[in-house]
Write an enzyme that holds these catalytic residues in place. Structure first.
Site, PDB file in Angstrom:
ATOM      1  N   TYR A   1       1.025  -1.023   0.025  1.00 51.26           N
ATOM      2  CA  TYR A   1      -0.169   0.019   0.165  1.00 51.26           C
ATOM      3  C   TYR A   1       1.074   1.142  -0.008  1.00 51.26           C
ATOM      4  O   TYR A   1       1.613   1.579   1.097  1.00 51.26           O
ATOM      5  CB  TYR A   1      -0.795  -0.097   1.179  1.00 51.26           C
ATOM      6  N   THR A   2       0.973   2.026  -0.989  1.00 50.26           N
ATOM      7  CA  THR A   2       1.972   2.907  -1.378  1.00 50.26           C
ATOM      8  C   THR A   2       1.257   4.372  -1.538  1.00 50.26           C
ATOM      9  O   THR A   2       2.024   5.292  -1.614  1.00 50.26           O
ATOM     10  CB  THR A   2       2.771   2.585  -2.405  1.00 50.26           C
TER      11      THR A   2
ATOM     12  N   TYR B   1       1.735   5.705   6.718  1.00 54.14           N
ATOM     13  CA  TYR B   1       2.576   4.739   5.673  1.00 54.14           C
ATOM     14  C   TYR B   1       3.955   4.188   6.426  1.00 54.14           C
ATOM     15  O   TYR B   1       4.117   3.148   6.267  1.00 54.14           O
ATOM     16  CB  TYR B   1       2.974   5.531   4.435  1.00 54.14           C
TER      17      TYR B   1
END
Length: 299
Positions: free
Chosen positions: A64-65, A128
């Site tokens: 998941y970027t 993130y």
């Protein structure tokens, strides 16, 4: 006989680069696995999907970027970037195969005045980074047979990235504002792919524990985003492509939901000492990618 390299993901910058770098090699069979067979948000599907393919090594690149979106979607980001890595590691341990995992500079807070080394304390400042750090820890806890490769500022001829964005903006603008007070190591996915294949080969060749663990892997040399943009435009102009003047702006002039590290520089000396891998100068690799994108001859 070719070794089977299982790559998590079927698209994206690093996947495209891995396919290109492995093409024509008779010692490597690249097998891609992604949705729906491999759903990293569903822990019940991960191990069966991997174990059914019987890989010799796993290249963990899917993630998941969406850095900004993760701020409001941390649960999903954690499932994909964190929890899933534990499942991948446990599947690899049962198969008796190594894992080469791609991580990020975002695990650090960006406050250090020098490049980060592997032993520096982590301290992610956003969702993130927190989820990627959770993945590192989960993989390390699940299997010792791994190499975690932290990288930064990835670009390539594939997918969405900073180089493509700059070239697109230059098609309609004479001047582009680019942040000048964040520094890092621009890194080509083509170089990442080459390095991952070398590291994976080293893990397959020897059980040496010194080949395992945590490593930093970025392009050689450092730049601010504004410096990176200026180099992109310089090469593009030389190839007859779009170019623009760079307006150097502070981070405060370009607010984003997620805070970016001020210092993303990584010290890659350990990777060179242990695996014999040193990525090219970022300027050299930038020229290769820009020339490909604007239709110039390969550098």
């Amino acid at each position: 006989m070719a070794h089977r390299y299982l790559v998590t993901g079927t698209e994206g910058q690093v996947v495209g680069a891995l396919l290109e770098k492995a093409a024509g090699r008779d010692d490597i069979e690249i097998v891609l696995i992604g949705l729906p067979e491999l759903d990293l948000s569903d822990t019940t599907k991960i191990a069966p999907a991997i174990e059914a393919l019987k890989p010799d090594v796993i290249l963990s690149v899917a993630a998941y970027t969406a850095v900004d979106a993760a701020e409001t979607d941390e649960a999903l980001a954690l499932a994909i970037n964190g929890t899933a890595l534990g499942e991948i590691g446990r599947a690899a341990a049962r198969l008796g195969v190594p894992v080469v995992h791609l991580s990020t500079d975002y695990v650090f807070d960006g406050e250090k005045p020098a490049p980060y080394v592997e032993t520096d304390p982590t301290g992610p400042v956003g969702a993130y980074g927190r989820t990627k750090l959770a993945g590192e820890l989960a993989l390390a806890a699940a299997t010792p047979d791994h190499a975690i490769l932290r990288t930064a500022w990835v670009y390539s001829p594939f997918g969405k990235n900073f180089v493509k964005t700059m070239l697109r903006l230059a098609e309609t603008r004479d001047r582009v504002g680019v942040v000048a007070d964040q520094i890092g190591n621009p890194t080509s996915a083509l170089d990442i792919a080459e390095a991952m294949l070398v590291v994976a080969g080293n893990l397959l060749a020897a059980p040496d524990p010194t080949l395992r663990g945590l490593f930093h892997m970025t392009g050689t040399g450092e730049a601010a985003w504004a410096d990176f943009a200026a180099e992109i435009f310089r090469v593009s102009a030389a190839c007859g492509g779009p170019s623009a003047e760079v307006e150097r702006i502070p981070t405060s002039a370009y607010p984003t939901p997620a805070r970016r590290p001020t210092n993303s520089r990584l010290d890659c000396g350990k990777l060179e000492r242990v695996h014999g891998v040193r990525l090219p100068a970022w300027t050299e690799s930038t020229e290769v990618v820009v020339r490909r994108l604007v239709g110039g001859q390969p550098a």
